[in-house]
Design a protein around this motif. Structure first.
Motif, PDB file in Angstrom:
ATOM      1  N   GLY A 111       0.801  -1.224   0.000  1.00 33.11           N
ATOM      2  CA  GLY A 111       0.000   0.000   0.000  1.00 33.11           C
ATOM      3  C   GLY A 111       0.829   1.265   0.000  1.00 33.11           C
ATOM      4  O   GLY A 111       0.345   2.331   0.410  1.00 33.11           O
ATOM      5  N   VAL A 112       2.084   1.187  -0.458  1.00 33.13           N
ATOM      6  CA  VAL A 112       2.944   2.368  -0.573  1.00 33.13           C
ATOM      7  C   VAL A 112       2.704   2.966  -1.953  1.00 33.13           C
ATOM      8  O   VAL A 112       3.024   2.351  -2.970  1.00 33.13           O
ATOM      9  N   ARG A 113       2.148   4.160  -2.018  1.00 28.84           N
ATOM     10  CA  ARG A 113       1.605   4.679  -3.261  1.00 28.84           C
ATOM     11  C   ARG A 113       2.320   5.902  -3.790  1.00 28.84           C
ATOM     12  O   ARG A 113       1.730   6.705  -4.519  1.00 28.84           O
ATOM     13  N   LYS A 114       3.599   6.048  -3.477  1.00 29.55           N
ATOM     14  CA  LYS A 114       4.360   7.189  -4.010  1.00 29.55           C
ATOM     15  C   LYS A 114       5.767   6.725  -4.352  1.00 29.55           C
ATOM     16  O   LYS A 114       6.416   6.033  -3.561  1.00 29.55           O
ATOM     17  N   LEU A 115       6.241   7.144  -5.548  1.00 29.81           N
ATOM     18  CA  LEU A 115       7.539   6.706  -6.039  1.00 29.81           C
ATOM     19  C   LEU A 115       8.247   7.855  -6.758  1.00 29.81           C
ATOM     20  O   LEU A 115       7.638   8.570  -7.558  1.00 29.81           O
ATOM     21  N   VAL A 116       9.543   8.016  -6.479  1.00 35.87           N
ATOM     22  CA  VAL A 116      10.409   8.886  -7.274  1.00 35.87           C
ATOM     23  C   VAL A 116      11.473   7.997  -7.896  1.00 35.87           C
ATOM     24  O   VAL A 116      12.194   7.285  -7.189  1.00 35.87           O
ATOM     25  N   PHE A 117      11.543   8.017  -9.221  1.00 35.74           N
ATOM     26  CA  PHE A 117      12.407   7.098  -9.956  1.00 35.74           C
ATOM     27  C   PHE A 117      13.571   7.833 -10.597  1.00 35.74           C
ATOM     28  O   PHE A 117      13.412   8.871 -11.231  1.00 35.74           O
ATOM     29  N   SER A 118      14.759   7.251 -10.444  1.00 33.24           N
ATOM     30  CA  SER A 118      15.980   7.776 -11.054  1.00 33.24           C
ATOM     31  C   SER A 118      16.052   7.302 -12.498  1.00 33.24           C
ATOM     32  O   SER A 118      16.512   6.210 -12.792  1.00 33.24           O
ATOM     33  N   SER A 119      15.566   8.149 -13.409  1.00 31.23           N
ATOM     34  CA  SER A 119      15.612   7.821 -14.829  1.00 31.23           C
ATOM     35  C   SER A 119      16.835   8.487 -15.448  1.00 31.23           C
ATOM     36  O   SER A 119      17.745   8.907 -14.729  1.00 31.23           O
ATOM     37  N   GLY A 163      -3.289   3.830  -9.453  1.00 30.35           N
ATOM     38  CA  GLY A 163      -3.285   5.100  -8.738  1.00 30.35           C
ATOM     39  C   GLY A 163      -1.964   5.502  -8.122  1.00 30.35           C
ATOM     40  O   GLY A 163      -1.931   6.370  -7.241  1.00 30.35           O
ATOM     41  N   LEU A 164      -0.872   4.877  -8.568  1.00 33.08           N
ATOM     42  CA  LEU A 164       0.441   5.264  -8.044  1.00 33.08           C
ATOM     43  C   LEU A 164       0.716   6.731  -8.348  1.00 33.08           C
ATOM     44  O   LEU A 164       0.385   7.236  -9.418  1.00 33.08           O
ATOM     45  N   ALA A 165       1.332   7.438  -7.403  1.00 36.44           N
ATOM     46  CA  ALA A 165       1.825   8.802  -7.610  1.00 36.44           C
ATOM     47  C   ALA A 165       3.320   8.696  -7.880  1.00 36.44           C
ATOM     48  O   ALA A 165       4.074   8.261  -7.004  1.00 36.44           O
ATOM     49  N   ALA A 166       3.751   9.073  -9.090  1.00 38.22           N
ATOM     50  CA  ALA A 166       5.146   8.824  -9.454  1.00 38.22           C
ATOM     51  C   ALA A 166       5.744   9.985 -10.219  1.00 38.22           C
ATOM     52  O   ALA A 166       5.074  10.661 -11.004  1.00 38.22           O
ATOM     53  N   VAL A 167       7.027  10.190  -9.979  1.00 40.69           N
ATOM     54  CA  VAL A 167       7.812  11.177 -10.720  1.00 40.69           C
ATOM     55  C   VAL A 167       9.094  10.497 -11.180  1.00 40.69           C
ATOM     56  O   VAL A 167       9.809   9.906 -10.374  1.00 40.69           O
ATOM     57  N   ASP A 234      21.991  19.888  -6.127  1.00 40.27           N
ATOM     58  CA  ASP A 234      20.794  20.364  -6.822  1.00 40.27           C
ATOM     59  C   ASP A 234      19.900  19.188  -7.194  1.00 40.27           C
ATOM     60  O   ASP A 234      18.671  19.264  -7.113  1.00 40.27           O
ATOM     61  N   LEU A 235      20.521  18.104  -7.614  1.00 36.04           N
ATOM     62  CA  LEU A 235      19.772  16.902  -7.967  1.00 36.04           C
ATOM     63  C   LEU A 235      18.996  16.385  -6.756  1.00 36.04           C
ATOM     64  O   LEU A 235      17.827  16.016  -6.858  1.00 36.04           O
ATOM     65  N   ALA A 236      19.645  16.362  -5.597  1.00 27.37           N
ATOM     66  CA  ALA A 236      18.975  15.896  -4.379  1.00 27.37           C
ATOM     67  C   ALA A 236      17.784  16.780  -4.041  1.00 27.37           C
ATOM     68  O   ALA A 236      16.714  16.284  -3.650  1.00 27.37           O
ATOM     69  N   ASP A 237      17.941  18.077  -4.194  1.00 29.83           N
ATOM     70  CA  ASP A 237      16.833  18.996  -3.932  1.00 29.83           C
ATOM     71  C   ASP A 237      15.638  18.674  -4.829  1.00 29.83           C
ATOM     72  O   ASP A 237      14.483  18.696  -4.388  1.00 29.83           O
ATOM     73  N   ALA A 238      15.906  18.338  -6.089  1.00 28.59           N
ATOM     74  CA  ALA A 238      14.820  18.000  -7.010  1.00 28.59           C
ATOM     75  C   ALA A 238      14.062  16.767  -6.542  1.00 28.59           C
ATOM     76  O   ALA A 238      12.836  16.681  -6.691  1.00 28.59           O
ATOM     77  N   HIS A 239      14.758  15.806  -5.958  1.00 29.76           N
ATOM     78  CA  HIS A 239      14.084  14.591  -5.480  1.00 29.76           C
ATOM     79  C   HIS A 239      13.145  14.887  -4.316  1.00 29.76           C
ATOM     80  O   HIS A 239      12.043  14.339  -4.241  1.00 29.76           O
ATOM     81  N   LEU A 252       4.601  11.835 -13.657  1.00 29.07           N
ATOM     82  CA  LEU A 252       5.247  13.060 -14.103  1.00 29.07           C
ATOM     83  C   LEU A 252       6.696  12.750 -14.468  1.00 29.07           C
ATOM     84  O   LEU A 252       7.407  12.100 -13.703  1.00 29.07           O
ATOM     85  N   ILE A 253       7.122  13.202 -15.636  1.00 32.92           N
ATOM     86  CA  ILE A 253       8.501  13.014 -16.083  1.00 32.92           C
ATOM     87  C   ILE A 253       9.139  14.381 -16.264  1.00 32.92           C
ATOM     88  O   ILE A 253       8.598  15.242 -16.958  1.00 32.92           O
TER      89      ILE A 253
END
Length: 360
Positions: A111-119, A163-167, A234-239, A252-253
């Protein structure tokens, strides 16, 4: 820095790496609880920030540890060497795609519904224009880029169906080092090294004889390739901002870059100026697949994440990397801050894409 309003609990996969460890450190500094999951196949236990819980394990087994107490996952764990991906594509499909599929299943189950992916910018392949946007065609030229694009497609399906929330954050060339308030510095160190700035710094340190410049007849001001460099902080701040921006059901990409580039010769000259050391160079033939200019439009990140890079000066990026390189050279036994070979980005992420940086 964003994401400071409340304390949350995050799983950081690949957090023993260059980008992953810096992001984990920023999360801890913002008051969050962090668990790092890393198999240490190429990473370093000492790179995991103090205060983070550490689990030595593979992302394929994330379901053993992921539970509803986690608010989100930040996913950096991936094999990230372009050349190796060509020689061993099966490793990249298994680890990057298979591992990410197992991670998404574990998130769904818990039930973890948020992801930030390193593309990565490697998803685009050969650029159709000098300033890449998220709407440009994706045509990867390596199994590495193809596996990252496959994961992006997988995430889009997960968002639509469940319904995943992802960036997904597509990095260009990540560089520099981060000195945390605790006194620990996290910097870039690969084995073997393949990124331009640390390679040129090796010449300044005297551990490499010269730097190779692959082609000096490109249609650029000085004839060498131009690339977009972004500071790892700066990259860390974006995450952290991406965690706030993630919306249920949306994938969101965003590209991450400075929106301007520096040539190979500009990087070499900046290293000479910052370090005060000579940097001999040798000119070699162009390499196949090296575009003349590769620079990111970060307009989507500005609009959707409220993010703009604050450390865009190349001399500052080089100075931070130089301080880390000198310190590492004085203490060859030091492990803290070493890169895990994960995106990092590489590549992190895209910074580990050989045909994005015209480097030795």
């Amino acid at each position: 820095m964003s994401n400071k309003t409340s304390s949350s609990t995050y799983l950081v996969t690949g957090g023993a790496g260059y980008v992953g460890s810096v992001v984990a450190a920023h999360l801890l500094e913002a008051g969050h609880r962090v668990t790092v999951l890393d198999d240490l196949s190429t990473g370093f236990r000492a790179a995991v920030p103090a205060g983070a819980e550490f689990i030595e394990g593979r992302i394929q087994d994330a379901g053993k540890w992921l539970d509803p107490s986690y608010d989100a996952v930040l996913h950096f764990a991936a094999s990230s060497q372009v050349g190796e991906s060509v020689a061993k594509p099966e490793k990249y499909w298994d680890n990057n795609v298979g591992g990410s599929m197992a991670l998404l299943a574990a998130m769904r189950s818990a039930g973890v519904r948020k992801l930030v992916f390193s593309s990565t910018a490697a998803t685009y392949g050969e650029p159709v224009s000098p300033l890449l946007t998220e709407s440009d065609p994706t045509a990867p030229t390596s199994p590495y880029g193809a596996t990252k694009l496959a994961v992006d497609h997988m995430i889009s399906g997960e968002c639509a169906a469940h319904g995943l929330a992802a960036v997904s954050l597509r990095y260009f060339n990540v560089a520099g080092a981060y000195a945390s308030p605790s006194g620990v510095t996290y910097g870039e160190r690969h084995s073997p090294e393949s990124h331009l700035i640390p390679l040129v710094l090796q010449v300044a340190l005297g551990t490499r004889e010269s730097i190779s410049v692959y082609g000096e007849d490109y249609p650029t001001p000085d004839g060498t390739c131009v690339r977009d460099y972004i500071h790892v902080a700066d990259l860390a701040d974006a995450h952290l901002r991406a965690l706030d921006a993630a919306t249920g059901g949306e994938h969101l990409i965003c590209n991450l870059g400075n929106g301007s580039g520096f040539s190979v010769r500009e990087v070499i000259e900046t290293v000479r100026r910052v370090t005060g050391h000579p940097v001999p160079e040798t000119v070699a033939a162009r390499r196949g697949g090296d575009p003349a200019i590769l620079v990111a439009s970060a307009e989507a990140a500005r609009e959707r994440l409220g993010w703009t890079p604050s450390r865009a000066d190349l001399a500052g990026i080089v100075a931070d990397a130089w301080a880390f390189a000198r310190d590492s050279g004085r203490d060859s036994g030091r492990d803290s801050g070493r890169d895990s070979g994960r995106d990092s980005g590489r590549d992190s992420g895209p910074n580990s894409v050989r045909d994005e940086e015209n480097q030795a």
